[in-house]
Design a protein around this motif. Structure first.
Motif, mmCIF file in Angstrom:
data_model
loop_
_atom_site.group_PDB
_atom_site.id
_atom_site.type_symbol
_atom_site.label_atom_id
_atom_site.label_comp_id
_atom_site.label_asym_id
_atom_site.label_seq_id
_atom_site.Cartn_x
_atom_site.Cartn_y
_atom_site.Cartn_z
ATOM 1 N N SER A 31 0.740 -1.279 -0.191
ATOM 2 C CA SER A 31 0.128 0.024 -0.026
ATOM 3 C C SER A 31 0.909 1.212 -0.049
ATOM 4 C CB SER A 31 -0.998 -0.019 1.127
ATOM 5 O OG SER A 31 -0.239 0.037 2.291
ATOM 6 N N ARG A 32 2.205 0.995 0.041
ATOM 7 C CA ARG A 32 3.018 2.467 -0.034
ATOM 8 C C ARG A 32 2.805 2.993 -1.339
ATOM 9 N NH1 ARG A 32 8.580 0.235 1.284
ATOM 10 N NH2 ARG A 32 7.841 -1.433 -0.164
ATOM 11 N N TRP A 33 2.430 2.526 -2.262
ATOM 12 C CA TRP A 33 2.455 3.156 -3.453
ATOM 13 C C TRP A 33 0.923 2.358 -4.346
ATOM 14 C CZ3 TRP A 33 7.040 0.804 -2.267
ATOM 15 C CH2 TRP A 33 7.989 1.538 -2.192
ATOM 16 N N PRO A 34 0.395 3.021 -4.981
ATOM 17 C CA PRO A 34 -0.950 2.645 -5.928
ATOM 18 C C PRO A 34 0.133 1.950 -6.892
ATOM 19 C CG PRO A 34 -1.220 4.860 -5.307
ATOM 20 C CD PRO A 34 0.260 4.768 -5.048
ATOM 21 N N LEU A 65 -4.439 2.855 -21.021
ATOM 22 C CA LEU A 65 -5.819 2.641 -20.216
ATOM 23 C C LEU A 65 -5.636 2.617 -18.848
ATOM 24 C CD1 LEU A 65 -8.988 2.492 -20.437
ATOM 25 C CD2 LEU A 65 -8.482 0.021 -20.528
ATOM 26 N N VAL A 66 -4.964 1.679 -18.201
ATOM 27 C CA VAL A 66 -4.683 1.645 -16.656
ATOM 28 C C VAL A 66 -3.690 2.817 -16.248
ATOM 29 C CG1 VAL A 66 -3.465 0.436 -15.198
ATOM 30 C CG2 VAL A 66 -4.745 -0.893 -17.045
ATOM 31 N N ALA A 67 -2.702 3.282 -17.101
ATOM 32 C CA ALA A 67 -2.041 4.552 -16.488
ATOM 33 C C ALA A 67 -2.989 5.704 -16.444
ATOM 34 C CB ALA A 67 -0.775 4.551 -17.446
ATOM 35 N N GLY A 68 -3.672 5.975 -17.420
ATOM 36 C CA GLY A 68 -4.520 7.000 -17.282
ATOM 37 C C GLY A 68 -5.555 6.990 -16.230
ATOM 38 N N ALA A 69 -6.206 5.764 -16.012
ATOM 39 C CA ALA A 69 -6.984 5.465 -14.854
ATOM 40 C C ALA A 69 -6.427 5.642 -13.544
ATOM 41 C CB ALA A 69 -7.795 4.093 -15.058
ATOM 42 N N LEU A 70 -5.060 5.254 -13.379
ATOM 43 C CA LEU A 70 -4.376 5.469 -12.317
ATOM 44 C C LEU A 70 -4.033 7.052 -11.708
ATOM 45 C CD1 LEU A 70 -3.313 3.786 -9.731
ATOM 46 C CD2 LEU A 70 -1.000 3.546 -11.305
ATOM 47 N N LYS A 71 -3.653 7.637 -12.903
ATOM 48 C CA LYS A 71 -3.496 9.065 -12.863
ATOM 49 C C LYS A 71 -4.616 9.745 -12.205
ATOM 50 C CE LYS A 71 -1.148 13.108 -13.789
ATOM 51 N NZ LYS A 71 0.207 13.290 -13.618
ATOM 52 N N GLN A 72 -5.860 9.390 -13.093
ATOM 53 C CA GLN A 72 -7.168 10.118 -12.560
ATOM 54 C C GLN A 72 -7.523 9.497 -11.180
ATOM 55 O OE1 GLN A 72 -10.526 8.955 -15.360
ATOM 56 N NE2 GLN A 72 -11.879 9.282 -13.771
ATOM 57 N N LYS A 78 3.507 11.678 -11.090
ATOM 58 C CA LYS A 78 4.123 10.883 -12.151
ATOM 59 C C LYS A 78 3.656 9.563 -12.158
ATOM 60 C CE LYS A 78 7.355 10.520 -15.339
ATOM 61 N NZ LYS A 78 6.513 9.287 -16.296
ATOM 62 N N ILE A 79 3.392 9.003 -13.215
ATOM 63 C CA ILE A 79 3.010 7.333 -13.454
ATOM 64 C C ILE A 79 3.938 6.936 -14.100
ATOM 65 C CG2 ILE A 79 1.495 5.797 -14.404
ATOM 66 C CD1 ILE A 79 0.149 7.526 -12.450
ATOM 67 N N LEU A 127 -9.962 0.181 -5.475
ATOM 68 C CA LEU A 127 -10.263 -0.510 -6.666
ATOM 69 C C LEU A 127 -11.659 -0.321 -7.324
ATOM 70 C CD1 LEU A 127 -8.815 -4.051 -5.577
ATOM 71 C CD2 LEU A 127 -7.911 -2.604 -7.297
ATOM 72 N N THR A 128 -12.565 0.047 -6.492
ATOM 73 C CA THR A 128 -13.834 0.598 -7.129
ATOM 74 C C THR A 128 -13.769 1.775 -8.037
ATOM 75 O OG1 THR A 128 -15.005 -0.062 -5.161
ATOM 76 C CG2 THR A 128 -16.249 1.478 -6.297
ATOM 77 N N ALA A 129 -12.682 2.961 -7.283
ATOM 78 C CA ALA A 129 -12.591 4.068 -8.282
ATOM 79 C C ALA A 129 -11.689 3.760 -9.384
ATOM 80 C CB ALA A 129 -11.649 5.031 -7.369
ATOM 81 N N LEU A 130 -10.783 2.772 -9.131
ATOM 82 C CA LEU A 130 -9.954 2.630 -10.500
ATOM 83 C C LEU A 130 -10.940 1.763 -11.685
ATOM 84 C CD1 LEU A 130 -7.177 2.000 -11.585
ATOM 85 C CD2 LEU A 130 -7.123 -0.221 -10.647
ATOM 86 N N ASN A 131 -11.739 0.664 -11.163
ATOM 87 C CA ASN A 131 -12.600 0.169 -12.137
ATOM 88 C C ASN A 131 -13.644 1.016 -12.812
ATOM 89 O OD1 ASN A 131 -11.813 -2.676 -12.287
ATOM 90 N ND2 ASN A 131 -12.555 -2.919 -10.036
#
Length: 136
Positions: A31-34, A65-72, A78-79, A127-131
């Motif tokens: 959990s130290r980093w997403p 797709l995943v990088a953009g969602a993670l940034k959002q 930085k991603i 995970l809810t927000a990511l999905n």
């Protein structure tokens, strides 16, 4: 052709989130980093160039797709996206959100300190927000 089997170390250090078109999306148990990981569901692949051209395009699409969602979701400064595979050779791509002041910023995350497990509520919310972000 042999079936896809996830490397035991990848399975031990992460948990399944969802299946995308080509890849399993997995959450690292730290959990130290997403910290997410994409694992192309193709047997015996260790390098991106070993994938078919279509699979290479799918991997790029899914990583973006995943990088953009993670940034959002995280608002990270930085991603980081990387496919190293020096210890686990099975092809996998790390997607990590980094913030100034996070553990070991701006240095690398690999081999730094000890993993901190997720609190179940925090993991569920993330995970809810990511999905949702991936689906939008």
């Amino acid at each position: 052709m042999s079936p896809f089997v996830l490397d035991d170390r990848l399975e031990r250090d992460s948990e399944f989130v969802t299946a995308l078109g080509l890849c399993q999306l997995r959450l690292l148990k730290d959990s130290r980093w997403p910290w997410l990981m994409l694992v192309p569901q193709r047997a015996g692949k260790t390098e991106i160039f070993e994938l078919t051209p279509l699979d290479q395009a799918m991997l790029t699409f899914e990583a973006n797709l995943v990088a953009g969602a993670l940034k959002q979701v995280t608002g990270a400064k930085k991603i980081n996206v990387g496919a190293l595979g020096n210890i686990v050779s099975q092809l996998h791509v790390h997607v990590v959100a980094r913030h100034e002041g996070d553990p070991n910023w701006p240095g690398p995350i690999w081999g730094f300190g000890t993993a901190v497990p997720y609190d179940n509520d925090r993991k569920h919310a993330f995970l809810t927000a990511l999905n949702e972000a991936i689906g939008s």
